[in-house]
Motif scaffolding. Sequence first.
Motif, mmCIF file in Angstrom:
data_model
loop_
_atom_site.group_PDB
_atom_site.id
_atom_site.type_symbol
_atom_site.label_atom_id
_atom_site.label_comp_id
_atom_site.label_asym_id
_atom_site.label_seq_id
_atom_site.Cartn_x
_atom_site.Cartn_y
_atom_site.Cartn_z
ATOM 1 N N LYS A 126 49.525 5.098 -94.511
ATOM 2 C CA LYS A 126 49.081 6.140 -95.587
ATOM 3 C C LYS A 126 47.537 6.291 -95.245
ATOM 4 O O LYS A 126 46.900 5.558 -95.053
ATOM 5 C CB LYS A 126 49.374 5.910 -96.708
ATOM 6 C CG LYS A 126 50.028 6.567 -97.563
ATOM 7 C CD LYS A 126 50.325 6.174 -98.945
ATOM 8 C CE LYS A 126 49.326 6.395 -99.867
ATOM 9 N NZ LYS A 126 49.636 6.039 -101.170
ATOM 10 N N HIS A 174 40.412 13.267 -99.562
ATOM 11 C CA HIS A 174 41.014 13.347 -98.373
ATOM 12 C C HIS A 174 42.004 14.109 -98.283
ATOM 13 O O HIS A 174 42.650 14.659 -99.375
ATOM 14 C CB HIS A 174 41.239 11.713 -97.688
ATOM 15 C CG HIS A 174 42.039 11.001 -98.367
ATOM 16 N ND1 HIS A 174 43.270 11.147 -98.347
ATOM 17 C CD2 HIS A 174 41.651 9.905 -99.071
ATOM 18 C CE1 HIS A 174 44.026 10.155 -99.118
ATOM 19 N NE2 HIS A 174 43.181 9.388 -99.302
ATOM 20 N N LYS A 207 53.529 13.213 -97.998
ATOM 21 C CA LYS A 207 52.870 11.859 -97.627
ATOM 22 C C LYS A 207 51.999 12.293 -96.213
ATOM 23 O O LYS A 207 52.815 12.291 -95.309
ATOM 24 C CB LYS A 207 53.879 10.755 -97.824
ATOM 25 C CG LYS A 207 53.221 9.446 -97.844
ATOM 26 C CD LYS A 207 54.366 8.443 -97.696
ATOM 27 C CE LYS A 207 53.792 7.298 -98.695
ATOM 28 N NZ LYS A 207 54.962 6.277 -98.683
ATOM 29 N N GLY A 215 45.248 13.744 -97.671
ATOM 30 C CA GLY A 215 46.302 13.028 -98.465
ATOM 31 C C GLY A 215 46.275 13.127 -99.798
ATOM 32 O O GLY A 215 47.240 13.751 -100.528
ATOM 33 N N ALA A 253 48.432 15.129 -103.883
ATOM 34 C CA ALA A 253 48.325 15.382 -105.461
ATOM 35 C C ALA A 253 47.742 16.662 -105.962
ATOM 36 O O ALA A 253 48.158 17.551 -106.718
ATOM 37 C CB ALA A 253 47.404 14.220 -105.965
ATOM 38 N N LYS A 260 41.339 6.270 -98.112
ATOM 39 C CA LYS A 260 39.988 6.350 -98.222
ATOM 40 C C LYS A 260 39.363 4.939 -97.829
ATOM 41 O O LYS A 260 38.253 4.590 -97.643
ATOM 42 C CB LYS A 260 39.416 6.603 -99.685
ATOM 43 C CG LYS A 260 39.607 5.932 -100.725
ATOM 44 C CD LYS A 260 39.226 6.042 -102.195
ATOM 45 C CE LYS A 260 39.878 5.334 -103.213
ATOM 46 N NZ LYS A 260 40.463 6.102 -104.497
#
Length: 355
Positions: A218, A39, A208, A41, A46, A221
């Motif tokens: 947050k 996703h 974030k 995020g 990352a 998934k």
Amino acid sequence: MPSVGQTTRPFWLTTLSKLEGMTKPNLFSGMQPSSGSLHLGNYLGALVNWVKLQDEFNAFYCVVDLHAITVPQDPAVLRANTRLTAAQYLAAGIDPARSSLFVQSHVAAHSQLAWVLNTITGFGEAGRMTQFKDKSQKGGVESASVGLFTYPMLMAADILLYQSKAVPVGEDQRQHLELTRDLAERFNSRFGQTFTIPEAVILKETAKIYDLQNPDAKMSKSAADTKGLVNIMDDNSTIVKKFKSAVTDTDGEIRFDRAAKPGVSNLLGIFSAISGHTVQELETRFAGAGYGTLKGDLADLVVATIEPIRDRTNALLADQAELDRLLSAAADRASEVAEATLKQVNDRLGLLPKA
Ligand code: AMP
Ligand code: TRP
């Protein structure tokens, strides 16, 4: 003003990168093949950093299928998700010519070193791992596998096999990294210098990303409702629809205020992370505009970023033989490093070499 999308780098990381002519230090990170699509995020929080880290490090990125099977998996789904996970990382910019992107179970040394590390880990020490406590409590302690209990020692093996200096992870993995360091130091002091002591690279202020429907949580998934979850593999119209229906507020002002305006702040945060513009620049740009404009522009930007990644992912998946060949070549390269470490470990332990 918060600096969304910017990263704080540990001093040694910057210093290391300046040591020209030095061979690049090794870096290791792993990702579970436990979901179909990454996703937004995962991508902004990352993956974007992993792509950048390839410049300064000799990177090993590992699809950790052996970690995934510590909880029940459907075999066909696991196989498909392993290829899909690898394809998305390659599509997003992990360069197979510079970094080794491989599948954990292809390098047998991971399981072999994990066993050795199990033998120097205290039962109580492993029992203190908060992720094990959380995960085992969720499904009932009786049904938790021993594999789930020994998960951190397999993770330590992943890292230590490659003499890794740096390990980029989310905050939730900090305790596992501490255990890894403890085990490396313990082995080194009992049996002689063998392992490099790794450092966690926790990119704290990294973007974030929050759920578009529930901007206090947050993006994850495991969200119950996927309307607020933007997946890399979502088609363009779905992405646009998700942004258009993002929850905002009623004061109509485009301003960053995480506490009072979580929805608008999240949209600005995503915009900043992708475009590289600061939140202040975006506030100026959108001053007086409506939320509809912000959402529309952002949806276009996200689509322009994600569409090529999705297309490349699909192209890689369409040529499965080529994808498998890339993974196999990377595993061969990884094996060379891993086998050298394992040989030294076995030797130090007093395991008789096979004649
Ligand atoms: P997970 O999918 O939770 O295993 O996370 C994989 C990686 O993505 C970790 O490094 C997380 O820190 C990162 N990540 C997951 N969700 C988000 C999010 N909503 N915002 C930023 N980074 C995230
Ligand atoms: N446990 C990590 C996670 O869930 C994945 C992982 C496995 C990992 N082995 C690793 C991360 C080694 C960094 C280094 O996110």
